[in-house]
Design a protein around this motif. Structure first.
Motif: not given
Length: 529
Positions: A159, A162, A166, A186, A191-192
């Motif tokens: 994570e 990730e 981005y 996403v 995470q968003r």
């Protein structure tokens, strides 16, 4: 209709509207563990408070994996009901230091497989949820301005990678592209939210917002000069995150908000798990548990208890095989109670409920609970009026008012749990006292086998050579007394707490010894003088 993580957001409005239109809601829950083991053995000795104390810690290790809700809507023109049913698949989530552990017994797996439980939907598609206590913790993190650090503290390496991926992608876009906007897709709401905050920190000139067309997409503007550019407020992003994290808890909040009567079948355990999973850890005091449930859901009916009480009115040729949900539903669905064939309220199962009709599937069981409630309510109302005809929901509720907020208790000292008042006194006969005349240490299993033939009874050791017997009925108690009347092995009598308890006998002997010692001391002094 099956509701999973995939279609929950798009169906939420329909669910809300169906709930608003309903006059009452059928409820059922399926668990990850069966009620087995010593602490779950139902004893005739148990008061409701004692049973609660025994099982509350064990219940905290279990979770609800499925919730069934059926909204029953009354059609005044036809004097009938439409039933809209849902099966919600749930799965706990990891969030900061919230990482729930629970048991999944092998016997439960066997049971669920037998009833075609879909484990993939539980694990991969289960809707997340938060208890009110957990929600308050997240809100407090927001107030303290440390929600981001709270969430990142529990991120896994993948994570974190990730987030970096981005960030690099946006940096490349800013340097190598002239496009005014960019989208990032996403799926994970946590995470968003973290990508929003990360990008805003790294690139102060960009603006980010959630795409209106697809809530999984983040829309990024190069800068504020782009036409239509706007940046979502942090309050909006935080609210969107909480809404996503709440998941099925939103449905619980709707039930609390609209105060619709809740109809279940044998829902003692359902309510314990409902509290633990959506309100907060079960309180130490049984009275507080009842108060919490009643404050949120002020009108609850248990068709197990209602049918037990109303079944006493049936003749031998009418009585149902048992009042477990399947037998009770089939009793009414097949028209075995003849009086209800004259002018019944028809119940139409309409879309979106399209589940295969299988008992122990939460949606179907919630429908069956409501179906039985309608039939029991009509029976009670028509009995009061002296004529059998279709009746509306208000008449049904009024007729069943004596059973409101009374939850069935299996094999206990009291017949039901009363959610809005004190529990009733015990309805069982007086305890029996049994004493072994031959054995120095009583064999409890042997005694239990000896009384079993007389009817429902439980045996509990009292001393080395004595025990107590709780009989299910006065008939059983009388039968036990007669059976052992001339026994050479055991002496059985009605239990007298002050005369037969070990503590009482100890107190009497202690008092006698002290009194005797004082008398001897006085005599000794007189002799010496």
């Amino acid at each position: 209709m099956e509701i999973t993580r995939k279609n929950f957001a798009e169906e939420l409005e329909n669910i809300t509207n169906n709930l608003k239109r309903s006059c009452f809601v059928g409820f059922d829950a399926e668990f990850t563990a069966l009620l087995s083991g010593e602490c779950f053995k139902y004893r005739l000795f148990d008061t409701n408070e004692q049973r609660y104390d025994k099982i509350k810690d064990e219940v905290s290790k279990m979770i609800i994996s499925q919730v069934g809700l059926t909204m029953f809507q009354y059609d005044r023109n036809k004097n009938d009901y439409n039933a809209v049913g849902y099966t919600f698949h749930l799965c706990p989530q990891v969030l900061g230091d919230i990482d729930q552990s629970f048991i999944f017994q092998a016997s439960t797996l066997k049971f669920l497989c037998k009833h075609n439980f879909n484990f993939n939907k539980f694990i991969y598609e289960g809707i997340p949820y938060l208890s009110k206590v957990e929600e308050d913790e997240i809100v407090q993190q927001i107030k303290n301005n440390n929600l981001t650090s709270y969430l990142t503290s529990a991120l896994e390496i993948e994570e974190e990678k990730e987030l970096q991926y981005y960030s690099n992608k946006v940096s490349e876009w800013l340097h190598s592209s002239e496009d005014g906007t960019m989208y990032i897709d996403v799926q994970n709401p946590i995470q968003r939210y973290l990508i929003h905050t990360e990008l805003r920190q790294r690139f102060p000139n960009i603006l980010t917002t959630d795409s209106l067309g697809n809530s999984n997409k983040i829309l990024i503007y190069r800068d504020k000069s782009i036409e239509g550019a706007n940046s979502a407020k942090m309050e909006t992003l935080e609210k969107n995150l909480i809404d996503k994290l709440l998941g099925f808890s939103n449905i619980i909040q709707l039930l609390v908000q609209y105060k619709k009567p809740i109809i279940g079948h044998n829902i003692f355990m359902d309510l314990l798990l409902l509290h633990n999973q959506f309100i907060g850890p079960l309180p130490k005091k049984y009275s507080i548990f009842k108060m919490n449930i009643n404050n949120l859901f002020p009108v609850i009916y248990d068709t197990k208890y209602i049918s037990h009480e109303m079944g006493k009115k049936l003749t031998l040729d009418e009585v149902w095989q048992s009042n477990i949900l399947q037998d009770l539903h089939e009793f009414f669905a097949k028209g075995k109670y003849k009086k209800l064939q004259n002018g019944i309220n028809f119940i139409t199962l309409i879309p979106p409920f399209n589940e295969k009709q299988s008992y122990h599937e939460a949606g179907w069981d919630s429908y069956c609970s409501g179906f039985c409630f309608i039939r029991l309510g009509q029976w009670a109302a028509c009995d009061n009026m002296g004529v059998y005809r279709p009746v509306g929901p208000r008449e049904k509720m009024a007729a069943l008012a004596p059973y409101c907020n009374k939850v069935n208790v299996i094999r206990g000292a009291t017949p039901y749990m009363c959610l809005d008042e004190n529990d009733p006194p015990t309805h069982r006969p007086n305890l029996l006292h049994i004493k072994s005349l031959k054995e120095r240490i009583m064999n409890i299993d042997k005694v239990a086998c000896a009384v079993a033939g007389c009817g429902a009874a439980d045996v509990r050791a009292l001393g080395r050579r004595t025990a107590l017997v709780a009989a299910g009925t006065h008939f059983t108690a009388d039968k036990i007394l007669k059976k052992f009347k001339d026994s050479r092995e055991y002496r059985v009598s009605t239990y007298k707490p002050y005369g037969q308890s070990a503590a009482r006998r100890l107190a009497i002997w202690s008092g006698a010894l002290i009194t005797g010692s004082l008398l001897l001391m006085l005599l000794h002094k007189r002799v010496k003088s």
